[in-house]
Design a protein around this motif. Structure first.
Motif, PDB file in Angstrom:
ATOM      1  N   HIS A  20       0.851  -1.066  -0.081  1.00 17.40           N
ATOM      2  CA  HIS A  20       0.290  -0.093   0.178  1.00 17.40           C
ATOM      3  C   HIS A  20       1.100   1.087   0.231  1.00 17.40           C
ATOM      4  N   LEU A  21       1.179   2.187  -0.944  1.00 20.07           N
ATOM      5  CA  LEU A  21       1.320   3.776  -1.485  1.00 20.07           C
ATOM      6  C   LEU A  21       0.227   4.480  -1.410  1.00 20.07           C
ATOM      7  N   PRO A  22       1.146   5.573  -1.104  1.00 18.22           N
ATOM      8  CA  PRO A  22       0.489   7.460  -1.749  1.00 18.22           C
ATOM      9  C   PRO A  22       0.061   6.770  -3.049  1.00 18.22           C
ATOM     10  N   ARG A  23      -1.291   7.393  -3.316  1.00 22.30           N
ATOM     11  CA  ARG A  23      -1.210   7.846  -5.091  1.00 22.30           C
ATOM     12  C   ARG A  23      -0.293   8.419  -5.878  1.00 22.30           C
TER      13      ARG A  23
ATOM     14  N   ALA B 258       5.391   8.424   8.603  1.00 22.71           N
ATOM     15  CA  ALA B 258       4.244   8.679   8.651  1.00 22.71           C
ATOM     16  C   ALA B 258       3.641   8.877   7.301  1.00 22.71           C
ATOM     17  N   GLU B 259       4.279   9.676   6.464  1.00 21.51           N
ATOM     18  CA  GLU B 259       3.598   9.979   4.907  1.00 21.51           C
ATOM     19  C   GLU B 259       3.216   8.913   3.741  1.00 21.51           C
ATOM     20  N   VAL B 260       3.934   7.735   4.538  1.00 21.11           N
ATOM     21  CA  VAL B 260       3.539   6.792   3.908  1.00 21.11           C
ATOM     22  C   VAL B 260       3.438   5.794   4.406  1.00 21.11           C
ATOM     23  N   THR B 261       2.481   5.158   5.466  1.00 22.59           N
ATOM     24  CA  THR B 261       1.865   4.584   6.326  1.00 22.59           C
ATOM     25  C   THR B 261       0.816   4.188   6.740  1.00 22.59           C
ATOM     26  N   ARG B 262      -0.425   3.225   6.821  1.00 26.69           N
ATOM     27  CA  ARG B 262      -1.403   3.024   6.997  1.00 26.69           C
ATOM     28  C   ARG B 262      -1.484   2.599   8.936  1.00 26.69           C
TER      29      ARG B 262
ATOM     30  N   HIS C 245      12.646   1.674  12.059  1.00 23.16           N
ATOM     31  CA  HIS C 245      11.645   0.973  10.565  1.00 23.16           C
ATOM     32  C   HIS C 245      12.211   0.148   9.621  1.00 23.16           C
ATOM     33  N   ALA C 246      13.265  -0.013   9.503  1.00 20.05           N
ATOM     34  CA  ALA C 246      14.319  -0.664   8.203  1.00 20.05           C
ATOM     35  C   ALA C 246      14.069  -1.753   9.017  1.00 20.05           C
TER      36      ALA C 246
ATOM     37  N   ILE D  76       7.539   2.893   3.962  1.00 18.32           N
ATOM     38  CA  ILE D  76       7.092   2.193   3.072  1.00 18.32           C
ATOM     39  C   ILE D  76       7.573   0.363   3.745  1.00 18.32           C
ATOM     40  N   ALA D  77       8.430   0.715   4.199  1.00 24.09           N
ATOM     41  CA  ALA D  77       8.936  -1.074   4.660  1.00 24.09           C
ATOM     42  C   ALA D  77       7.829  -1.192   5.139  1.00 24.09           C
TER      43      ALA D  77
END
Length: 387
Positions: free
Chosen positions: A7-10, A143-147, A197-198, A251-252
């Motif tokens: 899942h990623l931002p559009r 947080a800009e790319v997470t769910r 995170h990584a 993202i990871a």
């Protein structure tokens, strides 16, 4: 094998000046009535005004909610929601660190679906709320790319983890130039959060090839540039590399999950108000040392990518060098112990069972290579206190 879900931002724009494309991003998404969500510091320092200037020129009205707080609470989310419900807004623009982004995500969901934040805590899944355009000003949370969003219950002081596709921003404008004024402590803490995170995404039981390559790339960049970003804050190369690593780390872990470190860090923020990145940093070396024996090849690969071990080193030696390297990194970046942070020993000891319970409730420890029960977590908290 179950297929991996990604899942990623559009829309994902990365690089100098990315934040200046907000008008184009709104038009591309057919959005026209944004609410800007930020914190008092960014509003007072003019960040919000600079972001809004092109909108004013384009004739786009954008009121501002500037009362986000560190480690957002159900009260602060409610205040944002109240302003959101007073207007005819079709989206939120979140400017700031993870706290502002999580506040906007949470308010966007409540605005569309109602209820209270506890309704959306894991194991619940979050459906799509109003669109959120994320513009991070710190290089760390991802947080800009997470769910995900983490909100502290004001009544219980529990940090609630909320997860779901509905928390993924529709767009992320990742502009490293917004991080150039970050102070050393914030640079270090958010950078170590990115490292967690990584690392956690790579060793997670939910890791898969897509996230593996991104996590390893992030680890290499962090190892090379974090100290420079802290010691030479005007270094654009280091700042850009750390901002990229933050998004890669986001993202990871958004697609492979975090593990025991993050699970154990949330109670430190809720009970003792330790900033999120700093709480992870306090835990990083000790939890890694406890876990390496159950995924030695994975941890050894991290050590080699980070330049802490050589290709010819055995996995056991590489794991040992990884732990040593992480300990040294936290020393170099002046990560305080819980006692140095100002936590009283009696308060720490009295909270051990509660912290272990909250850590397990987050769900993250279940992804760790070595599974911890409550007694294991209490033991780890004691070791971390003892240093």
């Amino acid at each position: 094998m179950v297929p991996a879900s990604v899942h990623l931002p559009r829309i994902l724009r990365i690089g100098a000046g990315a934040s200046e494309t907000l008008v184009d991003t709104l038009r591309e998404l057919d959005l026209a009535r944004p609410l800007l969500v930020t914190d008092p510091y960014l509003a007072q320092q003019g960040f919000a005004q600079r972001l809004l200037a092109p909108l004013v020129q384009a004739g786009i009205r954008c009121p501002v909610f500037a009362d986000c707080v560190p480690d957002p609470t159900t009260d602060s989310v409610a205040a944002c929601l109240a302003m959101l419900q007073e207007g005819d807004f079709d989206c939120l623009v979140a400017l700031g660190g993870g706290s502002s982004l999580d506040t906007a995500k949470a308010a966007a969901v409540l605005a569309r679906h109602g209820g209270v934040m506890r309704d959306y805590a894991v194991p619940a899944t979050v459906a799509s709320g109003l669109p959120v355009i994320a513009i991070p000003t710190t290089a760390g949370t991802g947080a800009e790319v997470t769910r995900a969003a983490v909100i502290t219950d004001t009544v219980t002081q529990e940090k609630m983890l909320c997860m779901g596709l509905g928390l993924v921003p529709v767009a992320a404008l990742v502009d490293f130039e917004l991080t150039m004024s970050m102070p050393r402590r914030l640079t270090a803490d958010t950078g170590l959060d990115t490292l967690c995170h990584a690392l956690e995404a790579f060793v997670s039981r939910k890791a898969h090839p897509f996230t593996d390559s991104i996590a390893l790339t992030a680890l290499a960049g962090i190892s090379q540039h974090l100290r420079t970003a802290c010691d030479d804050p005007g270094n654009r190369v280091a700042r850009e590399a750390m901002m990229l690593a933050a998004t890669q780390g986001g993202i990871a872990f958004a697609n492979a999950s975090v593990t025991l470190i993050h699970g154990m860090s949330r109670p430190l923020g809720a009970l003792f108000h330790v900033p999120h990145g700093l709480s992870n940093a306090m835990l990083l070396p000790e939890v890694t040392a406890w876990s390496v024996s159950h995924a030695p090849q994975r941890y050894a690969q991290c050590a080699r990518v980070m330049g802490l071990a050589q290709a010819g080193d055995s996995d056991a030696a590489a794991c040992e060098q990884l732990v040593t390297g992480l300990r040294q990194l936290t020393v170099d970046l002046d990560v305080p112990s819980p006692a140095d942070w100002g936590i009283a020993e009696e308060d720490w000891c009295a909270s051990l069972d509660t912290m272990a319970e909250q850590a397990l409730a987050s769900g993250s420890p279940a992804n760790n290579p070595r599974i911890a029960d409550a007694a294991d977590i209490v033991t780890l908290y004691r070791r971390i206190w003892a240093g």
